[in-house]
Write an enzyme that holds these catalytic residues in place. Structure first.
Site, mmCIF file in Angstrom:
data_model
loop_
_atom_site.group_PDB
_atom_site.id
_atom_site.type_symbol
_atom_site.label_atom_id
_atom_site.label_comp_id
_atom_site.label_asym_id
_atom_site.label_seq_id
_atom_site.Cartn_x
_atom_site.Cartn_y
_atom_site.Cartn_z
ATOM 1 N N LYS A 62 31.107 44.995 27.553
ATOM 2 C CA LYS A 62 31.452 46.493 26.904
ATOM 3 C C LYS A 62 32.694 46.377 26.188
ATOM 4 O O LYS A 62 33.556 45.395 26.284
ATOM 5 C CB LYS A 62 31.646 47.032 28.219
ATOM 6 C CG LYS A 62 31.846 48.827 27.802
ATOM 7 C CD LYS A 62 32.143 49.388 29.442
ATOM 8 C CE LYS A 62 32.262 50.771 29.162
ATOM 9 N NZ LYS A 62 33.542 51.018 28.633
ATOM 10 N N GLY A 63 32.867 47.280 25.039
ATOM 11 C CA GLY A 63 33.805 47.334 24.319
ATOM 12 C C GLY A 63 35.316 47.555 25.253
ATOM 13 O O GLY A 63 35.458 48.194 26.219
ATOM 14 N N GLY A 64 36.304 47.058 24.514
ATOM 15 C CA GLY A 64 37.648 46.794 25.435
ATOM 16 C C GLY A 64 37.979 46.355 26.537
ATOM 17 O O GLY A 64 38.906 46.336 27.248
ATOM 18 N N VAL A 65 37.028 45.188 26.930
ATOM 19 C CA VAL A 65 37.143 44.451 28.116
ATOM 20 C C VAL A 65 37.781 42.999 27.851
ATOM 21 O O VAL A 65 38.050 42.439 28.828
ATOM 22 C CB VAL A 65 35.876 44.156 28.772
ATOM 23 C CG1 VAL A 65 35.310 45.665 29.449
ATOM 24 C CG2 VAL A 65 34.977 43.299 28.006
ATOM 25 N N GLY A 66 38.197 42.828 26.759
ATOM 26 C CA GLY A 66 38.974 41.374 26.494
ATOM 27 C C GLY A 66 37.965 40.289 25.800
ATOM 28 O O GLY A 66 38.286 38.980 26.085
ATOM 29 N N LYS A 67 36.978 40.703 24.958
ATOM 30 C CA LYS A 67 36.067 39.880 24.440
ATOM 31 C C LYS A 67 36.763 38.840 23.567
ATOM 32 O O LYS A 67 36.417 37.562 23.623
ATOM 33 C CB LYS A 67 34.836 40.389 23.830
ATOM 34 C CG LYS A 67 34.059 41.385 24.757
ATOM 35 C CD LYS A 67 32.571 41.492 24.086
ATOM 36 C CE LYS A 67 33.003 42.591 22.939
ATOM 37 N NZ LYS A 67 33.803 43.936 23.550
ATOM 38 N N THR A 68 37.366 39.337 22.666
ATOM 39 C CA THR A 68 37.850 38.495 21.590
ATOM 40 C C THR A 68 39.035 37.644 22.203
ATOM 41 O O THR A 68 39.041 36.365 21.935
ATOM 42 C CB THR A 68 38.709 39.325 20.559
ATOM 43 O OG1 THR A 68 37.725 40.168 19.835
ATOM 44 C CG2 THR A 68 39.413 38.536 19.256
ATOM 45 N N THR A 69 39.840 38.107 23.188
ATOM 46 C CA THR A 69 40.879 37.175 23.557
ATOM 47 C C THR A 69 40.149 35.969 24.399
ATOM 48 O O THR A 69 40.645 34.713 24.424
ATOM 49 C CB THR A 69 41.661 38.006 24.667
ATOM 50 O OG1 THR A 69 42.469 38.854 24.067
ATOM 51 C CG2 THR A 69 42.649 37.170 25.423
ATOM 52 N N ASP A 73 31.534 41.126 15.241
ATOM 53 C CA ASP A 73 31.935 42.581 15.449
ATOM 54 C C ASP A 73 32.322 43.109 14.289
ATOM 55 O O ASP A 73 33.094 42.665 13.575
ATOM 56 C CB ASP A 73 32.784 42.446 16.549
ATOM 57 C CG ASP A 73 33.134 44.033 17.057
ATOM 58 O OD1 ASP A 73 32.820 44.830 16.428
ATOM 59 O OD2 ASP A 73 34.159 44.064 18.207
#
Length: 360
Positions: free
Chosen positions: A23-30, A54
């Site tokens: 889901k958006g905003g859960v820290g995927k990129t980190t 993305d």
């Protein structure tokens, strides 16, 4: 119970494709950036590539370095590269792709829903496969977009297979019509060979797509890391994601749960204590639903993880279970706060004195 780390991914040297999503905003990129850093520093891979698919690219922000659609060496590394790809290219970019040089294939892209994105994705995969990378990590878009991206090989295979079947069923008729029209237009044999040339391109692309599709379904070569937070909507989205991945036959055995408030960090805050209890309820559900998964718990941090050094430090938490610091002694904590307030008051007094001196 499986080990609560992502060490299993680092140890699986055969892995070629690693998707990180949720889901958006859960820290995927980190998470994806830290995983790519861990892979690059593990000594098990010579070259690692991280790709952002993305549309709201965050890789450049995470590494504090500008990336483009061309792989770029990440500052501070000798074997980690990054690129940002738009899975929905504009028409100007699409016209540059190999398949778009054919007007027939361009018409095809406009007539089958989703095939324009799928062909663009296939072109990216074709380019990436020619590059010499041991492992490729995908920092994906939010769940719905990611599921569509993972379905691209299927979309392409169905569409292109129909064309190849059409050639088999109508090949003779197409050849006769092309020879007749070519003769009338003066094109001769070159025009007569047009269907074979065109369908040769289609079959070549179909071959690439089938190879990618087969690799995506091979758990030795591909895995998906689901990223979430301990809240209802994220739990629901993760369950939908895991079910859809099972339908696509894509391996998913790792779940990263970010932004956890551990009891040790609550102190005397009633608000934080309430959040801990709420999060624990959803953590229990995660463990109940995914008892055979590697479930990794990561803390809610005081500041963003940005830059190579910060990502290297955070990557350590992916490879061994996070252990929260023991709660500070209440008296010692109070003394530290009093000292901090005193220092701030002293600084304010100095600034005020300096301001008065300037006025005089």
């Amino acid at each position: 119970m499986p080990e609560p780390t992502l060490q299993n991914i680092v140890d699986q040297k055969e892995l070629k494709w690693i998707f990180v999503g949720g889901k958006g905003g859960v820290g995927k990129t980190t998470t994806s950036s830290s995983l790519a850093v861990a892979l690059a520093e593990s000594g098990t891979r010579n070259r690692v590539l991280i790709i952002s698919t993305d549309p709201a690219h965050n890789l450049s922000d995470a590494f504090r370095q500008k990336f483009t659609k061309t792989p770029t060496l990440v500052n501070g590394f000798t074997n980690l590269f990054a690129m940002e790809v738009d899975p929905q290219p504009d028409m100007g970019e699409m016209e540059q792709l190999e398949w778009a040089q054919d007007s027939f294939l361009t018409e095809l892209a406009g007539s089958i829903p989703g095939i324009d994105e799928a062909m663009s994705f296939a072109e990216v995969m074709k380019q990436v496969q020619t590059m010499d990378y041991d492992t490729i990590v995908f920092d994906t878009a939010p769940t719905g977009h990611t599921l569509r991206l993972l379905n691209f090989p299927t979309i392409l295979e169905k569409g292109l297979s129909k064309l190849v079947a059409l050639k088999g069923a109508m090949g003779g008729m197409m050849g006769q019509m092309t020879r007749m029209l070519g003769g009338m237009a003066g094109g001769g044999e070159a025009a007569a060979d047009l269907p074979d040339q065109l369908l040769g391109k289609v079959e070549g692309m179909l071959d690439v797509v089938r190879k990618v599709s087969a690799q995506f379904k091979d758990p030795l070569l591909t895995t998906f890391v689901a990223v979430c937070i301990p809240e209802f909507l994220s739990l629901y989205e993760t369950e939908r994601l895991v079910q859809e991945l099972a339908k696509f036959e894509i391996d998913c055995r790792n779940i990263v749960i970010n932004q956890i408030i551990f009891p040790e960090s609550v102190g005397g805050s009633r608000l934080l204590d309430a959040r801990v209890r709420m999060q624990q309820k959803y953590l229990d559900q995660f463990y109940e639903l995914y008892e055979d998964f590697h479930i990794l718990q990561l803390p809610l941090l005081e500041e963003e993880v940005r830059g190579p050094e910060a990502l290297k430090a955070f990557a350590v938490n992916l490879l061994k279970p996070y252990v929260p610091s023991p709660p500070a002694d209440a008296a010692a904590r109070e003394a530290a706060l009093v000292a901090e307030v005193a220092a701030l008051k002293k600084r304010v007094a100095e600034l005020e004195a300096a301001a008065l001196a300037v006025k005089k």
